[in-house]
Write a protein that holds these residues in place. Structure first.
Motif, mmCIF file in Angstrom:
data_model
loop_
_atom_site.group_PDB
_atom_site.id
_atom_site.type_symbol
_atom_site.label_atom_id
_atom_site.label_comp_id
_atom_site.label_asym_id
_atom_site.label_seq_id
_atom_site.Cartn_x
_atom_site.Cartn_y
_atom_site.Cartn_z
ATOM 1 N N SER A 4 -4.537 5.440 5.523
ATOM 2 C CA SER A 4 -2.919 5.273 4.828
ATOM 3 C C SER A 4 -2.414 3.974 5.230
ATOM 4 O O SER A 4 -1.782 3.577 4.349
ATOM 5 C CB SER A 4 -2.191 6.756 5.685
ATOM 6 N N ASN A 5 -2.802 3.326 6.169
ATOM 7 C CA ASN A 5 -2.269 1.951 6.214
ATOM 8 C C ASN A 5 -2.844 1.019 5.451
ATOM 9 O O ASN A 5 -2.200 -0.024 4.857
ATOM 10 C CB ASN A 5 -2.659 1.568 7.841
ATOM 11 N N GLU B 47 4.805 2.403 10.502
ATOM 12 C CA GLU B 47 3.582 1.492 10.385
ATOM 13 C C GLU B 47 3.342 1.040 9.060
ATOM 14 O O GLU B 47 3.187 -0.187 8.724
ATOM 15 C CB GLU B 47 2.265 2.247 10.774
ATOM 16 N N ARG C 79 -8.661 8.036 7.270
ATOM 17 C CA ARG C 79 -7.957 8.232 5.947
ATOM 18 C C ARG C 79 -7.595 7.022 5.446
ATOM 19 O O ARG C 79 -7.306 7.060 3.938
ATOM 20 C CB ARG C 79 -7.002 9.225 6.337
#
Ligand code: GRF
Length: 320
Positions: free
Chosen positions: A16-17, A175, A14
């Motif tokens: 997200s980071n 994170e 995905r």
């Protein structure tokens, strides 16, 4: 501000980071820009977002490409003049050759306090061990999974009743704070005088009878024992308003210096006050420093300044 580091993000999911890094890079004072986002499957979900946010993307399919996947990726990284790779949920085992090519320039984020719980299912492992604290780690990528030098960590409390999912959600928030901050620190390091000094010190320590000495307050390296060790390298940190952090080494004379400066003005310069004394400056607060080349200059300068008993010794050892 110094030129921004060009970062490539590799993802498998995905992303997200990846998104956290893309948005952090929008700040005017962020020391990196996202110059490429790639994945290991053509339909990696995060690529769509990266594209919508204007990041250059490269959709590759590792299965389809087989053995040529890593070379194709490497070519794209070269073409995009990438300085640093940030792995963000990249699920592919990376071949040793690729890791070696990017040694010290590839980082990863892992959702645990390494060295605890490397590999997959770290949240399950934290809960099974009954731990009350977990977190996330940003580390350099080395040959073994999740085991390179740790650049930084953030702690996250485990709550009563946490499941792997609830824990993963909170760790992910942490994170997203940690990764952009540590990546910024990491890419800024090579442009600082203290980091450059350490690196030179490491290289100089391989040469015989090297000591430290200052020259008008600047850190320097000398050769020879006794009362008069001779300076063979000086670190000029923005000396007298110069914009460079430079390593000063002994060239053969003004002709060689002039020629090198003319041919490679981005690498060499004539240092204020020192130039007349035969010192040539190599600019080191750049992102593309060839450290083997710096090591060669250090050795050459050492040879030019070392007493004959040492240079003779060096020539004898080289014959064997
Ligand atoms: C993150 O938990 C990261 O620590 C791990 O894989 C997950 C990737 O999530 N390496 P996302 O794709 O960044 O959302």
């Amino acid at each position: 501000m110094a030129e921004r580091a060009r970062v490539a993000i590799l993802i498998s999911g995905r992303g997200s980071n990846m998104a956290a890094l893309i948005y952090a890079a929008r700040a005017d004072d962020c020391p990196y820009e996202i110059a490429l986002v790639s994945g290991d499957k053509a339909d990696v979900p995060g690529l769509q977002l990266a594209h919508a946010e204007g990041a250059p993307i490269l959709a590759l399919d590792a299965k389809l490409l087989g053995a040529s996947y890593w070379n194709t990726l490497q070519d794209a990284l070269d073409a995009a003049r990438i300085d640093t790779i940030a792995l963000a949920g990249f699920m592919r085992i990376i071949p040793a050759e690729f890791v070696a090519r990017w040694a010290g320039k590839m980082v990863n984020i892992h959702p645990s306090l390494l060295p605890l719980h490397p590999g997959l299912r770290s949240h399950e492992a934290v809960l099974a061990a009954g731990e009350t604290t977990t977190g996330a780690t940003v580390h350099l990528v080395s040959d073994e999974v999740d085991s390179g030098a740790i650049l930084g960590q953030v702690k996250v409390a485990v709550l009563p009743g946490d499941t792997p999912d609830t824990l993963a959600t909170r760790v992910l928030i942490a994170e997203h704070q940690l990764y952009p901050r540590l990546l910024a620190e990491f890419v800024s390091r090579p442009l600082t005088a203290s980091w450059i000094e350490q690196r030179i010190d490491e290289l100089a320590s391989h040469l015989p009878e090297v000591g430290r000495k200052t020259s008008h307050g600047s850190p320097g390296w000398s050769v020879g024992s006794g009362k008069t060790p001779k300076l063979f390298a000086i670190l000029a940190d923005h000396h007298h308003g110069e914009e460079a952090i430079g390593l000063l080494v002994k060239a053969s004379g003004p002709d060689e210096m002039g020629g090198l400066i003319e041919a490679h003005p981005d690498v060499y310069y004539w240092p204020k006050y020192y130039g007349a004394g035969g010192w040539l400056a190599i600019k080191l607060n750049r992102r593309d420093v060839d450290w083997d080349h710096v090591a060669e200059w250090l050795e050459r300068s050492w040879r030019a300044c070392a007493p004959p008993r040492l240079t003779k010794l060096m020539s004898i050892t080289e014959e064997f």
